[in-house]
Enzyme design. Structure first.
Site, PDB file in Angstrom:
ATOM      1  N   ASP A 168       0.867  -1.166   0.000  1.00  0.00           N
ATOM      2  CA  ASP A 168       0.000   0.000   0.000  1.00  0.00           C
ATOM      3  C   ASP A 168       0.912   1.227   0.000  1.00  0.00           C
ATOM      4  O   ASP A 168       2.096   1.119   0.356  1.00  0.00           O
ATOM      5  CB  ASP A 168      -0.883  -0.041   1.250  1.00  0.00           C
ATOM      6  N   ASP A 213      -1.607  -0.835   5.956  1.00  0.00           N
ATOM      7  CA  ASP A 213      -1.849  -0.295   7.299  1.00  0.00           C
ATOM      8  C   ASP A 213      -3.285   0.130   7.548  1.00  0.00           C
ATOM      9  O   ASP A 213      -3.637   0.494   8.665  1.00  0.00           O
ATOM     10  CB  ASP A 213      -0.929   0.905   7.550  1.00  0.00           C
TER      11      ASP A 213
END
Length: 647
Positions: free
Chosen positions: A347, A540
Site C-alpha cells: 500500500d 496499514d
C-alpha cells in the site's frame, strides 16, 4: 450478521474437514497435567533403587498424565477421524509415539516410556504455542461500522435511529465530526471528509451537493444533509467486512513437510515392526519373546522424537529474535512463507510513505515580500482544519501572527482580508486566469504526483505550494532489497495513477496499480498469486484488510489501524520497513535450519532402525540416542536467537 456468522461457522467446519488441520486449543487442563507428570518423573529420578515399585508407578503415572491428551485426544481421535474421511488408514506420529511408550513400559522400561512421551508431548505443546494459530476475527472492523444515524422526519426534526432501520431514500443529517452512517449522496451543504478508511488517501476529499459519501468515513468541519442510496448490507464498508470474513474462511495453512510426510512414515514403521515380529521366529530363528522385544526396540528406534522437536526451537528462537527487533509473528508458517515469496505488494499511504503530506516545493512572486506573504499564509492556515494546513504550518513559521478573519469555502479554499486586500489559498482549478509561469509549475509538480495550491492577492496568483506524502526513509532500501532477491514489487493504491507512478519511480517499484477500491485490492492479490506464486501484502489501513487476508503473508504496519493489525500475519512495529528486510533474512535462515534439523533427525532414525534390525541396540540405548539427537536439533535452533543484527 447472523447469516454471516453462520456462513463463517459452516466454512470453518468445512476447512476443518478438508485440511488435516486441527484446532489444538488445549485449554489449561492438558498443560497442567503435563506439568504434574513432568514433576512426578523428576521426582522418580531421585528415588533410591530400593523403591522400584514406587519409582515405576511414578514413571507410569507421569506417562499417562503427560501423554493422555496428545496420544488419546489428538493421536487416536485424529487418526480415526482422518481414516473415516479418507476411507483408508491415515495415522499420525502421535500413534507411533504412544505405541513406543506402551511398548517400552511392557518391556519394563517405564523410565524410557515416560521420557519418550514427555519429550514428544512437550515438543507438541511448545509447537502449538509457537505457531500461535492465527484466529483473527473482525471485531475491530465491526466496531468501526456505524450503528446510529440522524434521520430527518417529515416535520423537519431529527431522530436518532439504528442504521439497520434506514431505507433507500431516507434523508439524514450529518454534523461536523460525525461518522457518515451509510452510503448516499449529499443533498445540501458542503464539507471535507476523511475517506482514508475506504481509499487509504490521507488528504480529505471536499464534498458538496450531489457528491457521493460512504459509510464509516469521518466528516470534517461542515454539516450536510444526505439521501440514503444503499442498504447497510451493500455499502462499500460492509463489502470490506464481507471480503475480510470470506477470505479468512477460505484461507488454509499449507501443510508442513512433516505433516505431509507423517502418515506415510508411520504406516511404513508400523508395517516394518509387524513384519519383524512375525518373520523373526520364521526367518531368524528368534523366540516369540525375542521377536516381540526386537519389534518394540525397532518401534522406539523409529519414533520421530527429534523430528517432533526439529522445528520447535527454530520457531521459538526465530519469533523471539524478531520480536526483539520489532516484528511480531502470529505463526512460524507465515515466517516460512515470507522466506519463499515471489512477489510483494505495498500500500502507499502510511506504508511506503509517512502517511501525511509535506510541503515539497514553493515559489513566490518577486513582486511580493516573502516574509510578509508567509505571515499571511500562516495566519490563514492557522484557522483551517485539514492535513494540508498542518503541513504548511510545519513548513513555514510566521514572523508575526496576523489577525485575519478567515472563511473556508468548499471548492474555493481559504479566504481572508488583510489591510484592505483579499487573500485566497485554493486549488488551481478554482482560479480562472493564471500566468504561464505558474501554470507550468503546476503542471510540472502535478505530474510528479504532488498536490498543488495557489496563493492569490485579489485573485491574482502570487505564490504556489506543492505538497506530497513523501516516502519513508527505509522505503527505497526495502524495495531495493526485495528486487535483488528476485521478488516482484507492486504498489497498489487508491490514489491517482499519477501520484502512484511518481512514488514508484522514486522508489524503483516494478509495477503500479492505482485508483483501486478495497475489493479490487483483494482481487489483484489473487491474480498476482496466479502469476507469480507466493505473495506478501504490506498495508496499514482498513481498506487493506481484504488484501492482507488474501495474501499468503499479510504484513501490517504497527502504527496502522487495529483492523489491519488484527487480520495480518506479521506486524512491523514503529512503521520501520527495514524490519521487514530483517524478517525476510531471518525467516530464510529459519527455513535452512529447519531443513538441517529434519535431515539430521531422519539420519538418526535411519541409523537407529538399522542397528536395531541388526540387533546391535536395546531400548535404553535407543532412548539415549533419541535424547542426544533431540538436544542437537534444539541447540541448532537456538542459534537463531542471535541471528542478524539489531535494527
Amino acid at each position: 450478521m447472523e447469516n454471516s456468522h453462520e456462513g463463517r461457522k459452516q466454512s470453518q467446519e468445512k476447512n476443518h474437514e478438508e485440511s488435516h488441520e486441527h484446532d489444538h486449543n488445549h485449554g489449561k487442563g492438558p498443560i497442567v497435567f503435563y506439568l504434574i507428570g513432568l514433576s512426578l518423573y523428576i521426582g522418580a529420578l531421585f528415588l533410591s533403587n530400593e523403591n522400584v515399585f514406587l519409582t515405576n508407578l511414578l514413571f507410569l503415572t507421569a506417562l499417562i498424565l503427560a501423554g493422555y491428551h496428545v496420544i488419546l485426544n489428538e493421536g487416536i481421535a485424529e487418526t480415526i477421524e482422518n481414516t473415516k474421511r479418507a476411507k483408508k488408514f491415515i495415522p499420525n506420529s502421535h500413534i507411533l509415539m504412544g505405541l513406543a511408550a506402551i511398548g517400552a513400559s511392557l518391556l519394563g522400561e517405564f523410565n524410557e516410556g515416560a521420557l519418550l512421551i514427555l519429550i514428544f508431548s512437550g515438543a507438541h505443546f511448545l509447537e502449538d504455542y509457537a505457531e500461535g494459530r492465527s484466529k483473527s476475527e473482525i471485531s475491530s472492523l465491526l466496531k468501526m461500522n456505524p450503528t446510529t444515524a440522524r434521520r430527518l422526519t417529515s416535520d423537519g426534526n431529527t431522530e436518532v435511529v439504528d442504521v439497520k432501520e434506514l431505507e433507500i431514500g431516507d434523508h439524514l443529517k450529518v454534523l461536523n465530526g460525525d461518522q457518515v452512517p451509510i452510503d448516499g449522496i449529499i443533498l445540501s451543504g458542503s464539507t471535507s471528509i476523511d475517506e482514508s478508511s475506504i481509499s487509504g488517501e490521507s488528504i480529505p476529499k471536499e464534498k458538496t451537493k450531489d457528491d457521493e459519501v460512504f459509510a464509516s468515513t469521518i466528516n470534517g468541519a461542515g454539516t450536510f444533509t444526505m439521501e440514503v442510496t444503499k442498504t447497510t448490507k451493500n455499502t462499500v464498508f460492509s463489502k470490506i467486512l464481507e471480503l475480510v470474513n470470506q477470505n479468512q474462511n477460505n484461507r488454509t495453512k499449507a501443510a508442513s513437510i512433516i505433516q505431509t510426510f507423517e502418515p506415510k512414515y508411520v504406516n511404513v514403521v508400523l508395517l516394518l515392526v509387524l513384519l519383524v515380529i512375525l518373520l523373526g521366529p520364521i526367518l531368524l530363528d528368534w523366540t516369540w519373546g525375542q521377536s516381540i522385544y526386537r519389534g518394540l526396540v525397532l518401534l522406539v528406534a523409529a519414533s520421530p522424537c527429534a523430528l517432533a522437536a526439529a522445528t520447535v526451537s527454530v520457531t521459538l528462537s526465530t519469533t523471539s529474535n524478531l520480536a526483539k527487533k520489532g516484528v511480531l509473528s502470529k505463526g512460524s508458517s507465515y515466517l516460512s512463507n515470507l522466506a519463499k515469496i515471489k512477489a510483494i505488494a505495498f500500500d502507499k499511504t502510511g506504508t511506503l510513505t509517512h502517511g501525511k503530506p509535506e510541503v515539497t516545493n514553493h515559489y513566490f512572486s518577486d513582486s511580493v515580500n516573502e516574509d510578509d506573504l508567509i505571515d499571511i499564509i500562516v495566519s490563514l492556515e492557522k484557522k483551517a482544519n485539514h492535513p494540508l494546513a498542518d503541513a504548511i504550518l510545519r513548513k513555514f513559521e510566521a514572523k508575526q501572527l496576523l489577525e485575519i478573519e478567515v472563511t473556508n469555502q468548499i471548492g474555493k479554499g481559504l479566504t481572508g482580508m488583510y489591510e484592505g486586500k483579499n487573500y485566497r489559498i485554493g486549488k488551481p482549478t478554482s482560479f480562472e486566469t493564471v500566468s504561464a509561469e505558474y501554470s507550468k509549475l503546476n503542471t510540472d509538480w502535478a505530474t510528479q504526483g504532488k498536490t498543488v495550491v495557489y496563493v492569490a492577492e485579489e485573485e491574482k496568483v502570487i505564490g504556489i505550494l506543492a505538497l506530497m506524502d513523501t516516502p519513508s526513509e527505509h522505503a527505497k532500501t526495502t524495495i531495493d532489497y526485495f528486487k535483488k532477491q528476485g521478488v516482484h514489487t507492486t504498489l497498489i493504491t487508491g490514489d491517482s495513477k499519477m501520484t502512484g507512478e511518481a512514488v514508484a519511480r522514486e522508489l524503483g517499484i516494478d509495477e503500479v496499480i492505482a485508483n483501486v477500491l478495497p475489493e479490487d485490492k483483494s482481487v489483484i492479490i489473487n491474480k498476482q498469486k496466479e502469476k507469480y506464486g507466493m505473495i506478501a501484502m504490506v498495508g496499514d489501513g482498513v481498506n487493506d484488510a481484504p488484501a492482507l487476508v488474501s495474501a499468503d503473508v499479510g504484513i501490517a504496519m504497527g502504527d496502522g489501524t487495529d483492523v489491519a493489525v488484527e487480520v495480518s500475519d506479521l506486524v512491523i512495529m514503529q512503521n520501520n520497513l527495514s524490519k521487514l528486510v530483517q524478517a525476510h533474512i531471518i525467516s530464510t535462515q529459519m527455513n535452512r535450519v529447519t531443513w538441517q534439523n529434519i535431515l539430521f533427525s531422519m539420519a538418526v532414525v535411519v541409523f537407529l532402525v538399522t542397528i536395531s534390525l541388526l540387533g546391535l541396540t536395546d531400548i535404553s540405548l535407543s532412548v539415549i540416542l533419541h535424547e542426544g539427537s533431540t538436544l542437537v536439533v534444539i541447540l541448532n535452533g537456538l542459534r537463531l536467537l542471535k541471528y542478524g543484527k539489531s535494527a
